[in-house]
Design a protein around this motif. Structure first.
Motif, PDB file in Angstrom:
ATOM      1  N   VAL A  61      16.651  -6.704  -7.406  1.00 20.94           N
ATOM      2  CA  VAL A  61      15.808  -5.620  -7.920  1.00 20.94           C
ATOM      3  C   VAL A  61      16.375  -5.067  -9.230  1.00 20.94           C
ATOM      4  N   LYS A  62      17.663  -5.292  -9.471  1.00 21.06           N
ATOM      5  CA  LYS A  62      18.327  -4.895 -10.711  1.00 21.06           C
ATOM      6  C   LYS A  62      18.272  -3.387 -10.941  1.00 21.06           C
ATOM      7  N   GLY A  63      18.533  -2.646  -9.885  1.00 19.81           N
ATOM      8  CA  GLY A  63      18.632  -1.196 -10.022  1.00 19.81           C
ATOM      9  C   GLY A  63      17.323  -0.454 -10.049  1.00 19.81           C
ATOM     10  N   LYS A  64      16.215  -1.150  -9.819  1.00 19.78           N
ATOM     11  CA  LYS A  64      14.919  -0.460  -9.778  1.00 19.78           C
ATOM     12  C   LYS A  64      14.758   0.265  -8.439  1.00 19.78           C
ATOM     13  N   TYR A  65      13.718   1.074  -8.372  1.00 17.79           N
ATOM     14  CA  TYR A  65      13.471   1.887  -7.185  1.00 17.79           C
ATOM     15  C   TYR A  65      12.567   1.150  -6.198  1.00 17.79           C
ATOM     16  N   LEU A  66      12.898   1.289  -4.928  1.00 17.15           N
ATOM     17  CA  LEU A  66      12.037   0.797  -3.870  1.00 17.15           C
ATOM     18  C   LEU A  66      11.412   1.991  -3.160  1.00 17.15           C
ATOM     19  N   ALA A  67      10.108   1.959  -2.998  1.00 20.75           N
ATOM     20  CA  ALA A  67       9.394   3.016  -2.277  1.00 20.75           C
ATOM     21  C   ALA A  67       8.476   2.358  -1.243  1.00 20.75           C
ATOM     22  N   PRO A  68       8.122   3.096  -0.205  1.00 18.44           N
ATOM     23  CA  PRO A  68       7.153   2.539   0.752  1.00 18.44           C
ATOM     24  C   PRO A  68       5.820   2.293   0.058  1.00 18.44           C
ATOM     25  N   GLY A  69       5.042   1.349   0.578  1.00 18.32           N
ATOM     26  CA  GLY A  69       3.690   1.132   0.067  1.00 18.32           C
ATOM     27  C   GLY A  69       2.879   2.406   0.163  1.00 18.32           C
ATOM     28  N   LEU A  70       2.059   2.665  -0.845  1.00 21.32           N
ATOM     29  CA  LEU A  70       1.308   3.914  -0.924  1.00 21.32           C
ATOM     30  C   LEU A  70       0.101   3.886   0.015  1.00 21.32           C
ATOM     31  N   ILE A  71      -0.310   5.081   0.452  1.00 20.70           N
ATOM     32  CA  ILE A  71      -1.412   5.225   1.401  1.00 20.70           C
ATOM     33  C   ILE A  71      -2.479   6.139   0.805  1.00 20.70           C
ATOM     34  N   ASP A  72      -3.714   5.642   0.758  1.00 20.63           N
ATOM     35  CA  ASP A  72      -4.867   6.472   0.381  1.00 20.63           C
ATOM     36  C   ASP A  72      -5.450   7.018   1.679  1.00 20.63           C
ATOM     37  N   ALA A  73      -5.351   8.334   1.878  1.00 21.62           N
ATOM     38  CA  ALA A  73      -5.697   8.935   3.165  1.00 21.62           C
ATOM     39  C   ALA A  73      -7.189   9.109   3.389  1.00 21.62           C
ATOM     40  N   HIS A  74      -7.992   8.918   2.358  1.00 23.35           N
ATOM     41  CA  HIS A  74      -9.451   9.041   2.536  1.00 23.35           C
ATOM     42  C   HIS A  74     -10.150   8.406   1.347  1.00 23.35           C
ATOM     43  N   VAL A  75     -10.896   7.323   1.616  1.00 26.74           N
ATOM     44  CA  VAL A  75     -11.555   6.623   0.520  1.00 26.74           C
ATOM     45  C   VAL A  75     -12.838   5.965   1.018  1.00 26.74           C
TER      46      VAL A  75
ATOM     47  N   ALA B 127       1.010  10.765   5.205  1.00 19.96           N
ATOM     48  CA  ALA B 127      -0.269  10.193   5.643  1.00 19.96           C
ATOM     49  C   ALA B 127      -0.093   9.391   6.922  1.00 19.96           C
ATOM     50  N   ALA B 128       0.998   8.631   7.011  1.00 20.44           N
ATOM     51  CA  ALA B 128       1.246   7.827   8.206  1.00 20.44           C
ATOM     52  C   ALA B 128       1.390   8.715   9.437  1.00 20.44           C
TER      53      ALA B 128
END
Length: 574
Positions: A61-75, A305-306
Motif C-alpha cells: 500500500v506504500k503508506g496509503k490509508y485503508l478504510a472500510p468500504g463506504l455505505i450509502d444508507a438510502h438510495v 450505517a452497518a
C-alpha cells in the motif's frame, strides 16, 4: 465450518500464510478513532489480522490509508437511470461497496416485479445491495400509479435475507393517524428496520411517528429538525444528492456525543453528479471541508450505517469482518486508488475491473400503455382569464401557487409569447385509463418546443411541458414509441431522445452513455429552447407531478394544492 474457523485462527496466529496481505498501510480504525500502522491479513474474503503478516500474495500500500468500504444508507438506484450492474460499475471505483436501496420508483410502475428485478439484477455484483420494501406505492391516493402494494404483497418478500425492512414512510399523516393499512405494513416489517420520511413533523405528532417504529430520518433540512429527531433516538441520514443537498447545513449539528447516530446517504443522484462529483466519497470531502474530523466522517460512512441497519461483519477493518476495503490517497481528498470486495480487487484508479452479466428485463419493459392522444385532449379549458399557475423557484423542487392573467381563446388557454406561462400535462400511462391532468407553469422559460418524460415522481406517469400543442403531441408520441424515456421536440421535429425501456425509468446502457446523451439534451434545452438555467429541466419536470412537495403540483387527476392537500380548480373565479 470447523475447518474454515481453524484456518482463520491459524492465519491470524501467524502459523499459516494469508491468501493476501496489504502491506505498509495506515488503517482507519472506526472503533478507536485512530490510525493504526501495519499489515492487513485477508483470507477467504475476511480480514483475519492487523499487524505484521506474510501472504501468498502481497500488495504494498506504500503508506496509503485503508478504510472500510463506504455505505450509502438510502438510495434509489433508478435515479441514476442505469441498471444495478451499471450503477455498481460507477460507484464501486469511488469506494462504495454497500448500498441500502429503496426501489419505490420502479415499484410504482411494475409493483412486485420491479422489486424482484432490482433483487435479481444486483445478484453477484461486487456491491452489497440490500433492499427496503417500498411502503407507499402509490405515494398518495391523489394519482394513479402502475401498482398498489399492500401489506399482503410486501409479506411475500419480507423474509428475504437481503431485505432489511420497510422503506421510507412518506405518508406520515396516515402513520400519525394510525391508518389501518399503514399499521398492517408496519406489522409486516416485524423486527426489521423501518425508515422514516417525515419532514416538518414536530411535537406529539413526531412522538407518534417514532412510536410507530420509525428508526431513521433522511429528510432533515434544518438543524432544529435534526436535533429533535436525534433526541428521540432516530438515526439521521445526512443527504447529499442531486435534488436535495442538506449536508453542509446539517453537519454543523454533528458533535462528538451524537456523531455515531449520523450516517450518510445520497437518496437520488443523477449520472453527471456521480461521474464528476462522486458518490459517498463526495459526502466525505464535503463533511471534512465543513470541519468534521476525517475519521468521524469515515465512521458516518461505514460502521454507523452497518450498526444502524444490523449489517454483520461489514463497516470496519478488524478481524472477522469482510474484506471490503478501499485504499485512499489521503483523508482530505478521499481519492480512491484501489477497491477490494471480499478480499478481491474490483476497481483501480477510478475504473471498475469487473464486468456485468446481461440481465433479463422482460418483466419490466413495455410499461407505457396509453389511450391515443389528440390535440383536443390537450385543450385546457378555463372559466376565466385569471388562473392558478405553478411558479418555479430557482434551484428548488418547491413551487409556489401564483395567480396570473392569461390569454384565452374560445374558452381555452392560449399561449402568448410575451408571457412565460407554459402548458403542462400529466398523462396516465400504466393502464390506458385516458386520465389527463392539465395545468400551467411559470418560469420554465421554454420557447418553441416541448419536453416529455416518463420519469414523473412518484407514480411515473408521462409528463410533458411545452408552448404549442403540435410539439407537445409529438413529444408524447415519441416517448410512447420509445417505450419510455425523455425527449425534446421543436418545430415538428424530434431533436433528441433518451430511451429508458426498463420501467420507463432506466436505460440498458452504461452510465457514461446515459450521461453523454443527457448532457447533449441539456445543451439543446438551454441553448435552443431557452430553458431557464436556474433549473434542471428534466429533474424539475419530473418533480412537478409529486403531490407531497409544496406548494402546488399536477397529477393525472388534476391540479393539487399540497398545503390544502386537495385538488383545486385551474380557474380563479372569485
Amino acid at each position: 465450518m470447523k475447518e474454515m474457523i481453524k484456518r482463520r485462527i491459524d492465519v491470524a496466529a501467524g502459523r499459516e500464510k494469508a491468501q493476501l496481505v496489504l502491506k505498509n498501510s495506515k488503517v482507519v480504525n472506526v472503533f478507536s478513532h485512530e490510525i493504526i500502522e501495519g499489515d492487513v491479513a485477508i483470507d477467504n474474503g475476511f480480514i483475519v489480522g492487523i499487524g505484521s503478516y506474510e501472504g501468498v500474495d502481497e500488495y504494498d500500500v506504500k503508506g496509503k490509508y485503508l478504510a472500510p468500504g463506504l455505505i450509502d444508507a438510502h438510495v434509489h438506484i433508478e435515479s441514476s437511470m442505469v441498471t444495478p450492474g451499471q450503477f455498481a460499475r460507477a460507484i464501486v471505483p469511488r469506494g462504495t461497496t454497500t448500498i441500502i436501496a429503496d426501489p419505490h420508483e420502479i415499484a410504482n410502475v411494475c409493483g412486485i416485479n420491479g422489486i424482484e428485478f432490482i433483487l435479481k439484477a444486483s445478484e453477484g455484483l461486487p456491491l452489497n445491495v440490500f433492499i427496503m420494501l417500498p411502503s407507499c406505492v402509490p405515494a398518495t391516493s391523489f394519482e394513479n400509479a402502475g401498482a398498489v402494494l399492500e401489506a399482503k404483497e410486501l409479506a411475500k418478500l419480507i423474509d428475504n435475507d437481503r431485505i432489511l425492512g420497510l422503506g421510507e414512510l412518506m405518508d406520515y399523516p396516515e402513520v400519525v393517524s394510525a391508518n389501518n393499512k399503514i399499521l398492517d405494513k408496519i406489522i409486516t416489517a416485524g423486527d426489521k428496520m423501518i425508515d422514516g420520511h417525515g419532514p416538518n413533523i414536530d411535537g406529539k405528532a413526531l412522538n407518534a411517528y417514532v412510536a410507530a417504529g420509525v428508526r431513521t430520518e433522511h429528510e432533515c433540512s434544518t438543524l432544529e429538525e435534526m436535533k429533535n429527531r436525534l433526541e428521540l433516538g432516530l438515526y439521521i441520514l445526512i443527504r447529499e444528492g442531486s435534488a436535495a443537498r442538506n449536508l453542509e447545513t446539517l453537519v454543523a449539528a454533528v458533535t462528538k456525543e451524537n456523531s455515531r447516530r449520523c450516517l450518510f446517504c445520497t437518496d437520488d443522484k443523477h449520472p453527471d453528479d456521480i461521474l464528476t462529483g462522486g458518490h459517498i466519497d463526495n459526502n466525505l470531502r464535503l463533511a471534512v471541508k465543513k470541519g468534521i474530523h476525517p475519521i468521524t466522517a469515515i465512521q458516518m460512512a461505514t460502521i454507523n450505517a452497518a450498526e444502524c441497519y444490523g449489517l454483520k461483519n461489514i463497516g470496519a477493518i478488524a478481524p472477522g469482518y469482510k474484506a471490503d476495503i478501499i485504499v485512499l490517497e489521503d483523508l482530505h481528498s478521499f481519492k480512491v486508488s484501489k477497491v477490494f470486495k471480499n478480499g478481491k480487487p474490483v476497481a483501480e484508479d477510478m475504473g471498475a475491473t469487473f464486468d456485468v452479466v446481461p440481465q433479463n428485463y422482460s418483466d419490466v419493459i413495455n410499461t407505457v400503455k396509453m389511450k391515443e392522444i389528440n390535440k383536443e385532449d390537450l385543450r385546457l379549458e378555463v372559466k376565466s382569464d385569471i388562473v392558478n399557475v405553478i411558479k418555479l423557484l430557482p434551484h428548488s423542487l418547491v413551487t409556489e401557487r401564483a395567480v396570473r392573467k392569461v390569454e384565452t381563446e374560445n374558452g381555452a388557454f392560449k399561449y402568448h409569447k410575451s408571457l412565460d406561462i407554459l402548458k403542462l400535462a400529466v398523462i396516465e400511462r400504466h393502464r390506458a385509463t385516458g386520465n389527463i391532468g392539465l395545468g400551467l407553469v411559470e418560469d420554465f422559460k421554454l420557447k418553441g418546443g416541448a419536453i416529455a418524460s416518463t420519469i414523473a415522481h412518484d407514480s411515473h406517469n408521462l409528463i410533458v411541458i411545452g408552448d404549442n400543442d403540435d410539439d407537445i403531441l409529438l413529444a408524447i408520441k415519441e416517448v410512447e414509441e420509445l417505450g419510455g424515456g425523455i425527449t425534446i421536440t421543436s418545430n415538428g421535429q424530434v431533436l433528441k431522445s433518451l430511451p429508458l425501456p426498463i420501467g420507463g425509468l432506466i436505460s440498458d446502457g452504461t452510465m457514461e452513455e446515459v450521461n453523454l446523451q443527457l448532457n447533449q439534451m441539456l445543451d439543446i434545452a438551454y441553448n435552443k429552447l431557452g430553458v431557464s438555467k436556474d433549473i434542471d429541466p428534466f429533474m424539475t419536470l419530473s418533480f412537478l407531478a409529486l403531490p407531497v412537495i409544496p406548494e402546488i403540483k399536477l397529477t393525472d387527476v388534476g391540479l393539487f394544492d399540497v398545503n390544502e392537500f386537495n385538488f383545486i380548480d385551474l380557474s380563479v373565479t372569485e
